[in-house]
Design a protein around this motif. Sequence first.
Motif, PDB file in Angstrom:
ATOM      1  N   VAL A  48       0.937  -1.416   0.084  1.00 21.20           N
ATOM      2  CA  VAL A  48       0.353   0.152  -0.382  1.00 21.20           C
ATOM      3  C   VAL A  48       0.961   1.232  -0.120  1.00 21.20           C
ATOM      4  O   VAL A  48       0.433   1.640  -0.560  1.00 21.20           O
ATOM      5  CB  VAL A  48      -1.261  -0.376   1.077  1.00 21.20           C
ATOM      6  N   TYR A  60       3.634   5.227  -2.276  1.00 21.10           N
ATOM      7  CA  TYR A  60       1.982   4.427  -2.994  1.00 21.10           C
ATOM      8  C   TYR A  60       1.537   3.816  -3.880  1.00 21.10           C
ATOM      9  O   TYR A  60       2.200   4.103  -5.251  1.00 21.10           O
ATOM     10  CB  TYR A  60       0.697   5.836  -2.596  1.00 21.10           C
ATOM     11  N   VAL A  64      -4.247   4.182  -4.503  1.00 21.79           N
ATOM     12  CA  VAL A  64      -4.611   4.917  -3.104  1.00 21.79           C
ATOM     13  C   VAL A  64      -4.049   6.142  -2.433  1.00 21.79           C
ATOM     14  O   VAL A  64      -4.295   7.174  -1.675  1.00 21.79           O
ATOM     15  CB  VAL A  64      -3.749   4.471  -1.363  1.00 21.79           C
ATOM     16  N   ARG A  67      -5.818   9.725  -1.579  1.00 19.84           N
ATOM     17  CA  ARG A  67      -6.292   9.643  -0.329  1.00 19.84           C
ATOM     18  C   ARG A  67      -5.729   8.928   0.685  1.00 19.84           C
ATOM     19  O   ARG A  67      -6.533   9.570   1.902  1.00 19.84           O
ATOM     20  CB  ARG A  67      -7.446   8.671  -0.562  1.00 19.84           C
ATOM     21  N   PHE A  68      -4.182   8.522   0.891  1.00 14.50           N
ATOM     22  CA  PHE A  68      -3.651   7.590   1.763  1.00 14.50           C
ATOM     23  C   PHE A  68      -2.268   8.462   2.406  1.00 14.50           C
ATOM     24  O   PHE A  68      -1.680   8.581   1.721  1.00 14.50           O
ATOM     25  CB  PHE A  68      -3.489   6.946   1.794  1.00 14.50           C
ATOM     26  N   MET A  83      -5.886   7.577   6.357  1.00 11.83           N
ATOM     27  CA  MET A  83      -7.134   6.767   5.462  1.00 11.83           C
ATOM     28  C   MET A  83      -7.932   7.779   4.846  1.00 11.83           C
ATOM     29  O   MET A  83      -8.984   7.764   5.854  1.00 11.83           O
ATOM     30  CB  MET A  83      -7.413   5.352   5.287  1.00 11.83           C
ATOM     31  N   LEU A  86     -12.642   6.743   1.780  1.00 16.98           N
ATOM     32  CA  LEU A  86     -12.210   5.083   1.780  1.00 16.98           C
ATOM     33  C   LEU A  86     -13.194   4.713   1.163  1.00 16.98           C
ATOM     34  O   LEU A  86     -14.776   5.460   0.763  1.00 16.98           O
ATOM     35  CB  LEU A  86     -12.475   4.289   3.151  1.00 16.98           C
ATOM     36  N   ASP A  90     -10.786  -0.856  -0.169  1.00 20.22           N
ATOM     37  CA  ASP A  90     -10.292  -0.597   0.728  1.00 20.22           C
ATOM     38  C   ASP A  90      -9.872  -1.715   1.464  1.00 20.22           C
ATOM     39  O   ASP A  90      -9.506  -1.782   2.151  1.00 20.22           O
ATOM     40  CB  ASP A  90      -9.513   0.442   1.440  1.00 20.22           C
TER      41      ASP A  90
END
Length: 125
Positions: A48, A60, A64, A67-68, A83, A86, A90
Amino acid sequence: QVQLVESGGGSVQSGGSLRLSCAASGLTFADYSMGWFRQAPGNEREGVSCIYRSGSTTYYTDSVKSRFTISRDNAKNTLYLQMNSLKPEDTAMYYCAASPYAGCSISWLAQYTYWGQGTQVTVSS
């Protein structure tokens, strides 16, 4: 004895947020690059995100990005994964891992020496 203990998982609706934590003990935390991985039923374990020893560089997986956010607090021997936004895709068991190398990869899992037991993330809708 080295231990990595994940926490912060749970069940949320699509669009929600969670912050995962990974508490490390029994190692010099700053000497390890760190990574987050996940595994959904029927799938292989997927990288991830990961972060260099220095915290200066992060990677990343495409799904993701934006977003993360991975981060680390060496004073607390803790790794984080924020996170946001979502999605049901995920949903997985999330694992943290430690690598003795200065740099990190989210594709070469063998570089990671220590692994946690995982924390479940479930995203509905």
